[in-house]
Design a protein around this motif. Structure first.
Motif, PDB file in Angstrom:
ATOM      1  N   UNK A 144      28.923  13.735   9.425  1.00 12.81           N
ATOM      2  CA  UNK A 144      30.197  14.243   8.920  1.00 12.81           C
ATOM      3  C   UNK A 144      30.178  14.408   7.405  1.00 12.81           C
ATOM      4  N   UNK A 145      29.550  13.472   6.693  1.00 14.12           N
ATOM      5  CA  UNK A 145      29.485  13.575   5.236  1.00 14.12           C
ATOM      6  C   UNK A 145      28.655  14.778   4.788  1.00 14.12           C
ATOM      7  N   UNK A 146      27.569  15.028   5.480  1.00 10.15           N
ATOM      8  CA  UNK A 146      26.780  16.219   5.147  1.00 10.15           C
ATOM      9  C   UNK A 146      27.616  17.475   5.328  1.00 10.15           C
ATOM     10  N   UNK A 148      30.939  17.655   5.135  1.00 12.76           N
ATOM     11  CA  UNK A 148      32.036  17.690   4.161  1.00 12.76           C
ATOM     12  C   UNK A 148      31.528  17.964   2.753  1.00 12.76           C
ATOM     13  N   UNK A 149      30.505  17.219   2.335  1.00 12.95           N
ATOM     14  CA  UNK A 149      30.097  17.232   0.933  1.00 12.95           C
ATOM     15  C   UNK A 149      29.033  18.266   0.615  1.00 12.95           C
ATOM     16  N   UNK A 150      28.190  18.592   1.557  1.00 12.19           N
ATOM     17  CA  UNK A 150      27.092  19.529   1.297  1.00 12.19           C
ATOM     18  C   UNK A 150      27.447  20.931   1.767  1.00 12.19           C
ATOM     19  N   UNK A 151      27.962  21.033   2.993  1.00  4.93           N
ATOM     20  CA  UNK A 151      28.266  22.350   3.552  1.00  4.93           C
ATOM     21  C   UNK A 151      29.685  22.808   3.263  1.00  4.93           C
ATOM     22  N   UNK A 152      30.573  21.884   2.856  1.00  4.39           N
ATOM     23  CA  UNK A 152      31.978  22.208   2.564  1.00  4.39           C
ATOM     24  C   UNK A 152      32.635  22.948   3.728  1.00  4.39           C
ATOM     25  N   UNK A 153      32.444  22.427   4.926  1.00  5.32           N
ATOM     26  CA  UNK A 153      32.949  23.084   6.135  1.00  5.32           C
ATOM     27  C   UNK A 153      34.326  22.537   6.480  1.00  5.32           C
ATOM     28  N   UNK A 162      29.626  15.248  12.996  1.00  5.21           N
ATOM     29  CA  UNK A 162      29.688  13.850  13.416  1.00  5.21           C
ATOM     30  C   UNK A 162      28.955  13.634  14.738  1.00  5.21           C
ATOM     31  N   UNK A 163      29.190  14.514  15.695  1.00  3.51           N
ATOM     32  CA  UNK A 163      28.519  14.396  16.997  1.00  3.51           C
ATOM     33  C   UNK A 163      27.015  14.582  16.838  1.00  3.51           C
ATOM     34  N   UNK A 164      26.608  15.560  16.021  1.00  2.00           N
ATOM     35  CA  UNK A 164      25.182  15.803  15.816  1.00  2.00           C
ATOM     36  C   UNK A 164      24.506  14.611  15.146  1.00  2.00           C
ATOM     37  N   UNK A 165      25.161  14.053  14.110  1.00  2.00           N
ATOM     38  CA  UNK A 165      24.571  12.899  13.439  1.00  2.00           C
ATOM     39  C   UNK A 165      24.412  11.705  14.352  1.00  2.00           C
ATOM     40  N   UNK A 166      25.390  11.465  15.216  1.00  2.00           N
ATOM     41  CA  UNK A 166      25.294  10.348  16.158  1.00  2.00           C
ATOM     42  C   UNK A 166      24.178  10.581  17.171  1.00  2.00           C
ATOM     43  N   UNK A 167      24.062  11.806  17.665  1.00  2.00           N
ATOM     44  CA  UNK A 167      23.018  12.106  18.646  1.00  2.00           C
ATOM     45  C   UNK A 167      21.623  11.964  18.041  1.00  2.00           C
ATOM     46  N   UNK A 168      21.438  12.480  16.832  1.00  2.00           N
ATOM     47  CA  UNK A 168      20.123  12.385  16.177  1.00  2.00           C
ATOM     48  C   UNK A 168      19.773  10.926  15.888  1.00  2.00           C
ATOM     49  N   UNK A 169      20.749  10.155  15.430  1.00  4.71           N
ATOM     50  CA  UNK A 169      20.497   8.737  15.148  1.00  4.71           C
ATOM     51  C   UNK A 169      20.146   7.976  16.419  1.00  4.71           C
ATOM     52  N   UNK A 170      20.893   8.235  17.498  1.00  3.21           N
ATOM     53  CA  UNK A 170      20.593   7.561  18.748  1.00  3.21           C
ATOM     54  C   UNK A 170      19.206   7.889  19.271  1.00  3.21           C
ATOM     55  N   UNK A 171      18.811   9.156  19.188  1.00  6.98           N
ATOM     56  CA  UNK A 171      17.469   9.542  19.630  1.00  6.98           C
ATOM     57  C   UNK A 171      16.394   8.884  18.769  1.00  6.98           C
ATOM     58  N   UNK A 172      16.638   8.821  17.451  1.00 10.70           N
ATOM     59  CA  UNK A 172      15.652   8.203  16.559  1.00 10.70           C
ATOM     60  C   UNK A 172      15.494   6.722  16.850  1.00 10.70           C
ATOM     61  N   UNK A 173      16.608   6.007  17.041  1.00 16.93           N
ATOM     62  CA  UNK A 173      16.539   4.577  17.331  1.00 16.93           C
ATOM     63  C   UNK A 173      15.825   4.335  18.657  1.00 16.93           C
ATOM     64  N   UNK A 174      16.126   5.131  19.664  1.00 17.27           N
ATOM     65  CA  UNK A 174      15.505   4.945  20.980  1.00 17.27           C
ATOM     66  C   UNK A 174      14.004   5.202  20.920  1.00 17.27           C
ATOM     67  N   UNK A 175      13.602   6.253  20.212  1.00 19.55           N
ATOM     68  CA  UNK A 175      12.173   6.578  20.136  1.00 19.55           C
ATOM     69  C   UNK A 175      11.410   5.555  19.294  1.00 19.55           C
ATOM     70  N   UNK A 176      12.018   5.092  18.211  1.00 25.79           N
ATOM     71  CA  UNK A 176      11.345   4.090  17.381  1.00 25.79           C
ATOM     72  C   UNK A 176      11.229   2.750  18.091  1.00 25.79           C
ATOM     73  N   UNK A 177      12.145   2.458  18.991  1.00 28.20           N
ATOM     74  CA  UNK A 177      12.091   1.204  19.747  1.00 28.20           C
ATOM     75  C   UNK A 177      11.232   1.297  20.991  1.00 28.20           C
ATOM     76  N   UNK A 178      10.692   2.470  21.284  1.00 33.92           N
ATOM     77  CA  UNK A 178       9.936   2.671  22.524  1.00 33.92           C
ATOM     78  C   UNK A 178       8.503   2.156  22.365  1.00 33.92           C
ATOM     79  N   UNK A 179       8.121   1.224  23.212  1.00 35.08           N
ATOM     80  CA  UNK A 179       6.747   0.749  23.321  1.00 35.08           C
ATOM     81  C   UNK A 179       6.446   0.536  24.801  1.00 35.08           C
ATOM     82  N   UNK A 180       6.277   1.649  25.516  1.00 35.53           N
ATOM     83  CA  UNK A 180       6.152   1.542  26.962  1.00 35.53           C
ATOM     84  C   UNK A 180       7.461   1.196  27.625  1.00 35.53           C
TER      85      UNK A 180
END
Length: 372
Positions: A144-146, A148-153, A162-180
């Motif tokens: 959301x901040x990107x 508001x502050x960068x794109x001025x949308x 906001x939805x995109x940031x949450x989805x990307x963060x969730x995918x990153x956390x899940x993949x970084x925590x994946x070890x089999x």
């Protein structure tokens, strides 16, 4: 010749019996449809049901109280007439256009946060497995901040960011925590690290923005329900209509996961699929709630833990957590409106106070238990 009488063996003294362990009572409701088909068995916990009903009554009372208070007070009978569709035109405008949308937004957003917190804490098997602790809410705020502050949308773009940031963060956390497999302790640790990283990025974005943009972004980051209307009610209603049934379908496999992944796999539960599905549903609820009300803290963390103490039953306790989340956010918003009236505080300030008090209570209780 004398006969010997056998001596009777002394009976052992009865041993004191320890009281049986407390077992949660579950009722079974069997439905037998016509046609000779097998009966459908549904289990329900009387204590959990009573807790859920009590929380619903408290939420309804809080909602009615919210509709009566304000700069122009309205008696409770008049509020009930307005809700029944037979009220004074002036009262109808105040209730339906000014107060009711904000109240419904608070109830629906709190339900989404409580439900997502119950899902995440059950998957992580850790009371700290909350979306505002493991980085999902912070990631939503970054998106959301990107915007508001960068794109001025505009407002719609902020919700999408906001939805995109949450989805990307969730995918990153899940993949970084994946070890089999996504181990629960790695999900929490990786999430805390990602949350710290994104918090630094959010602070940098605010520091580089103009004063006006930074002020509006900081208010949004606190979490607020000021100015919420029927469009926000529609968004949260649609989100819960889709995601809440999906979460309830996961209740049974999540309850089996509490016995351990090996035991659940032996019983036919596909553990990784269930955890991934719970994360997706929880991410959707968190992202949409954050898009509507901002990153409101502590509701997702506190509601499932309090509900578990109230119901004393195993399992994710999804429905009671959703109801308690709605009650907490509606009551906090009422206090935010009336505590310093006519000045209205962001609701995130009050939820932060509630969450902080709860954490102090938990720490004090654990300290007393350790001293004993």
């Amino acid at each position: 010749m004398t006969s010997r009488t056998p001596l009777a063996r002394p009976r052992p003294a009865p041993q004191p019996q320890s009281p049986p362990p407390r077992i949660t009572r579950l009722r079974a409701l069997r439905l037998s449809p016509p046609g000779g088909r097998p009966a459908l068995s549904v289990r329900w916990d009387p204590r959990a049901t009573a807790v859920c009903l009590a929380l619903l009554l408290a939420a309804a009372a809080t909602g009615v109280w919210t509709l009566t208070t304000g700069d122009f007070r309205i008696p409770v009978p008049d509020v009930l007439r307005v809700l029944a569709g037979d009220g004074n035109p002036a009262y109808t405008f105040i209730v339906e256009e000014l107060r009711l949308p904000r109240l419904l937004t608070a109830l629906l957003t709190g339900s989404a946060l409580g439900l997502s917190g119950a899902l995440f804490q059950n998957v992580a098997r850790n009371p700290l497995g909350s979306p505002d602790v493991i980085g999902f809410t912070v990631g939503s705020a970054t998106g959301a901040l990107v915007t508001i502050l960068v794109l001025s949308a505009g407002t719609a773009s902020v919700a999408a960011g906001s939805v995109t940031g949450c989805a990307v963060t969730g995918a990153a956390v899940y993949l970084l925590a994946w070890r089999g497999g996504a181990a629960t302790f790695r999900l929490v640790l990786v999430g805390i690290g990602v949350s710290a990283l994104l918090s630094s990025a959010n602070a940098y974005l605010i520091a580089k923005a103009s004063f006006t943009d930074a002020q509006s972004a900081q208010v949004w980051l606190t979490g607020s329900l000021n100015g919420r209307g029927w469009q926000h009610v529609g968004t949260m209603t649609a989100a819960l209509a889709v995601l809440a049934p999906a979460a309830l379908l996961l209740a049974r496999p999540l309850r089996m996961l509490e016995m351990g992944e090996d035991t659940a796999s032996a019983l036919g539960v596909r553990t990784e699929r269930v955890k991934a599905a719970a994360l997706v549903v929880g991410l959707g609820l968190t992202a949409l709630a954050t898009a509507v009300a901002g990153p409101v803290p502590f509701i997702a963390l506190v509601a499932p833990q309090v509900v578990r103490r109230l119901t004393r039953s195993p399992g994710p306790n999804l429905a009671p957590s959703a109801v308690l989340g709605a009650l907490l956010l509606a009551a906090s918003d009422l206090a935010a409106q009336r505590m310093l009236a006519p000045t209205q505080l962001p609701v995130g300030v009050l939820t932060g106070v509630v969450g902080g008090c709860y954490l102090v209570y938990v720490l004090a209780r654990q300290w007393r238990a350790g001293q004993g």
